[in-house]
Design a protein around this motif. Sequence first.
Motif, PDB file in Angstrom:
ATOM      1  N   HIS A 102      -8.093  -0.036  -5.588  1.00 55.23           N
ATOM      2  CA  HIS A 102      -6.667  -0.078  -5.909  1.00 55.23           C
ATOM      3  C   HIS A 102      -6.413  -0.279  -7.401  1.00 55.23           C
ATOM      4  CE1 HIS A 102      -6.257  -0.171  -1.683  1.00 55.23           C
ATOM      5  NE2 HIS A 102      -6.480  -1.460  -1.510  1.00 55.23           N
ATOM      6  N   GLY A 150       0.803  -1.214   0.000  1.00 53.84           N
ATOM      7  CA  GLY A 150       0.000   0.000   0.000  1.00 53.84           C
ATOM      8  C   GLY A 150       0.839   1.269   0.000  1.00 53.84           C
ATOM      9  N   ASP A 172      -4.275   2.590  -9.250  1.00 54.57           N
ATOM     10  CA  ASP A 172      -2.851   2.561  -8.919  1.00 54.57           C
ATOM     11  C   ASP A 172      -2.163   1.341  -9.521  1.00 54.57           C
ATOM     12  OD1 ASP A 172      -2.979   4.921  -7.546  1.00 54.57           O
ATOM     13  OD2 ASP A 172      -3.159   4.005  -5.560  1.00 54.57           O
ATOM     14  N   THR A 173      -2.841   0.194  -9.496  1.00 58.30           N
ATOM     15  CA  THR A 173      -2.233  -1.023 -10.028  1.00 58.30           C
ATOM     16  C   THR A 173      -1.989  -0.911 -11.527  1.00 58.30           C
ATOM     17  OG1 THR A 173      -3.310  -2.367  -8.324  1.00 58.30           O
ATOM     18  CG2 THR A 173      -2.523  -3.501 -10.288  1.00 58.30           C
TER      19      THR A 173
END
Length: 339
Positions: free
Chosen positions: A284, A97, A287-288
């Motif tokens: 997420h 994270g 961002d991934t």
Amino acid sequence: MGNGTSAAIIWDRRITGLSAGVIAELVSGVGPLWHERHQTRLASRPRKRAVGAGAKHRLVFVDRLLVTLVHLRHGVTHDVLACWFGVDRSTITRAIGEVRPLLAERGCTVTAGVRLRTLAEVVDHLGESGKTRIIDGTEIRVRRPAVGRKDRNRFISGKSKQNAVKAMVLTDGDGRVLFCSPTGPGSCADITHARQLGLVKLLADGPAVEILADAGYQGLGAQTGGRVVTPPHRKFKKNAPDWYEEMHERQRKAHSSRRNRVKHGIAHLKNWRALARHLARREHASDTIQAVAGLLSHQQGCRPDFVTSEVIPGPAAILDVSPLTVHELVRACLTNPCT
């Protein structure tokens, strides 16, 4: 973590998908940012212990970076990584994270020393280079929102009939990834997503460039002064003469062959295991996807001889190495335990 295990991960490109040189550049570039944010987070709350007191990190930054790279490359669970690195699962979750947003913020590497982070920087770079670029939208499957969520239906894609998020990818004529946008709900149309990202305003007020796009972006050409080139409109919808059918089909195929390389870039992006083997979390996913796009473009930027083939290749074609299978990855965990 033992030095032997770190060396095995760094030098075996099948584990991270990146060469040792690229990992070294990531350490030197992302390490100071992580340390600065870590110190800012510590200073933002009242101190209850003396300086230097408290628990020490069992994972240094290099190990945290390797954990994130392995997770992005193979999509393995945090429990497997925790067993491999000899720490608790919560430590792995916290490390990923912290590092994943830093990788997403780096943007895409065009050449050595040139990195594009925002869409405005991409448009300016296109104006300076004067070359034709290609855009297309792609969908990544994500987990379905829980029952009762007010935005449950927003992630259902009308095209693929599945829960997904949408990202806009821009590549050059050879399929190199130049930009990957933040994600939007899967129900959003390609042209609507491009407008929400501000592409129309940037192109209308920016330099004269040429960007190829498919029929999903028809309408942007008129709004951007012809800077977005889409397939030709069909003027005769019924009872078209034979000469028009032949001309329209020839123009459509010529345009399709010019923008086909963006599919190669998207294929390389989706072949990264974190986007191909499991359903990502929606919170997420942006961002991934952007982190994977940055890593892929960095690897491409370090290879000036990179040229895509006519057939969409697999990951081995661009990385010169076949990725590890799940069994091989687990075997590597067992043969290189932490010390």
